[in-house]
Design a protein around this motif. Structure first.
Motif, mmCIF file in Angstrom:
data_model
loop_
_atom_site.group_PDB
_atom_site.id
_atom_site.type_symbol
_atom_site.label_atom_id
_atom_site.label_comp_id
_atom_site.label_asym_id
_atom_site.label_seq_id
_atom_site.Cartn_x
_atom_site.Cartn_y
_atom_site.Cartn_z
ATOM 1 N N ASP A 18 0.821 -1.200 0.000
ATOM 2 C CA ASP A 18 0.000 0.000 0.000
ATOM 3 C C ASP A 18 0.861 1.258 0.000
ATOM 4 O O ASP A 18 1.986 1.244 0.478
ATOM 5 C CB ASP A 18 -0.894 0.016 1.247
ATOM 6 N N THR A 19 0.285 2.340 -0.479
ATOM 7 C CA THR A 19 0.976 3.631 -0.453
ATOM 8 C C THR A 19 1.068 4.147 0.981
ATOM 9 O O THR A 19 0.333 3.696 1.864
ATOM 10 C CB THR A 19 0.218 4.678 -1.290
ATOM 11 N N VAL A 20 1.937 5.111 1.203
ATOM 12 C CA VAL A 20 2.054 5.744 2.511
ATOM 13 C C VAL A 20 0.700 6.327 2.921
ATOM 14 O O VAL A 20 0.283 6.198 4.074
ATOM 15 C CB VAL A 20 3.151 6.835 2.498
ATOM 16 N N GLU A 21 -0.006 6.934 1.975
ATOM 17 C CA GLU A 21 -1.309 7.536 2.269
ATOM 18 C C GLU A 21 -2.319 6.477 2.719
ATOM 19 O O GLU A 21 -3.085 6.685 3.658
ATOM 20 C CB GLU A 21 -1.846 8.298 1.054
ATOM 21 N N SER A 22 -2.341 5.339 2.029
ATOM 22 C CA SER A 22 -3.250 4.255 2.401
ATOM 23 C C SER A 22 -2.876 3.690 3.771
ATOM 24 O O SER A 22 -3.753 3.380 4.590
ATOM 25 C CB SER A 22 -3.220 3.147 1.351
ATOM 26 N N GLN A 23 -1.566 3.583 4.040
ATOM 27 C CA GLN A 23 -1.117 3.103 5.345
ATOM 28 C C GLN A 23 -1.583 4.061 6.444
ATOM 29 O O GLN A 23 -2.049 3.622 7.492
ATOM 30 C CB GLN A 23 0.414 2.968 5.382
ATOM 31 N N LYS A 24 -1.441 5.359 6.201
ATOM 32 C CA LYS A 24 -1.867 6.350 7.195
ATOM 33 C C LYS A 24 -3.361 6.220 7.470
ATOM 34 O O LYS A 24 -3.794 6.228 8.627
ATOM 35 C CB LYS A 24 -1.521 7.768 6.730
ATOM 36 N N LYS A 25 -4.149 6.085 6.423
ATOM 37 C CA LYS A 25 -5.597 5.948 6.579
ATOM 38 C C LYS A 25 -5.931 4.694 7.400
ATOM 39 O O LYS A 25 -6.772 4.746 8.301
ATOM 40 C CB LYS A 25 -6.261 5.873 5.201
ATOM 41 N N PHE A 26 -5.271 3.577 7.119
ATOM 42 C CA PHE A 26 -5.517 2.324 7.834
ATOM 43 C C PHE A 26 -5.148 2.463 9.317
ATOM 44 O O PHE A 26 -5.912 2.090 10.198
ATOM 45 C CB PHE A 26 -4.713 1.186 7.186
ATOM 46 N N VAL A 27 -3.974 3.019 9.588
ATOM 47 C CA VAL A 27 -3.507 3.202 10.968
ATOM 48 C C VAL A 27 -4.456 4.119 11.736
ATOM 49 O O VAL A 27 -4.835 3.825 12.876
ATOM 50 C CB VAL A 27 -2.061 3.752 10.984
ATOM 51 N N ASP A 28 -4.852 5.219 11.115
ATOM 52 C CA ASP A 28 -5.765 6.163 11.772
ATOM 53 C C ASP A 28 -7.141 5.534 12.000
ATOM 54 O O ASP A 28 -7.733 5.686 13.066
ATOM 55 C CB ASP A 28 -5.907 7.441 10.948
ATOM 56 N N GLU A 29 -7.636 4.816 11.002
ATOM 57 C CA GLU A 29 -8.975 4.222 11.074
ATOM 58 C C GLU A 29 -9.083 3.190 12.191
ATOM 59 O O GLU A 29 -10.094 3.115 12.886
ATOM 60 C CB GLU A 29 -9.314 3.571 9.724
ATOM 61 N N TYR A 30 -8.033 2.400 12.364
ATOM 62 C CA TYR A 30 -8.083 1.304 13.333
ATOM 63 C C TYR A 30 -7.295 1.575 14.613
ATOM 64 O O TYR A 30 -7.203 0.717 15.474
ATOM 65 C CB TYR A 30 -7.618 -0.001 12.682
ATOM 66 N N GLY A 31 -6.694 2.750 14.738
ATOM 67 C CA GLY A 31 -5.953 3.083 15.952
ATOM 68 C C GLY A 31 -4.758 2.172 16.190
ATOM 69 O O GLY A 31 -4.496 1.769 17.316
#
Length: 156
Positions: free
Chosen positions: A76-89
């Motif tokens: 995944d892109t850095v942006e997608s990783q950030k979204k995943f990390v933020d979404e799931y804490g």
């Protein structure tokens, strides 16, 4: 790669914008690398990613207490990783390997070109101590912790 072999170095971007180099932890920390196919896949694989993350998150404080760091890696892109990390804490860094070089080297790729699910535990000397290929997503955090504790006991 096999257990007891030196782990090859890599440098990847993290969800928080930092760069992570495996060699920067040599002599300092054990390193856990959790490879997985991709964030937000449809159907079953996506559920496995979330269940594995939950299992690891549940053991995360104990894992880092063993003088270890943990990273999740996908294409995944850095942006997608950030979204995943933020979404799931998620409390640990997710690394982006869009070129698939590190994933290909460590995890291998499946027929669809996605990284295979596996985890590497690398000791402070840079040696691969354990490779998990058949992962029980519900208990994986505990398996990682048990291995790190064994490494700690053997180095005393």
């Amino acid at each position: 790669m096999q257990e007891s072999e030196p782990a090859p170095n890599f440098e990847l971007g993290a969800h928080d914008g930092s760069m992570v180099s495996l060699s920067s932890f040599k002599g300092k920390k054990n390193v856990v690398l959790c490879f997985y196919p991709k964030n937000h896949l449809f159907a079953c694989p996506s559920k496995k990613v979330f269940k594995m993350a939950q299992s690891v998150i549940a053991s995360y404080d104990d894992i880092v207490s063993t003088d270890s760091v943990l990273f999740a890696i996908s294409i995944d892109t850095v942006e997608s990783q950030k979204k995943f990390v933020d979404e799931y804490g998620v409390p640990y860094k997710h690394l982006s390997d869009t070129k698939k070089d590190t994933c290909r080297l460590y995890a291998g790729l499946n027929i669809a070109g996605l990284p295979k699910r596996c985890t590497y535990i690398i000791d402070k000397n840079g040696l691969i101590r354990k490779i998990f290929r058949d992962i029980s997503v519900e208990s994986h955090g505990k398996e990682i912790l048990q291995t790190l504790r064994q490494i700690a006991e053997s180095s005393v």
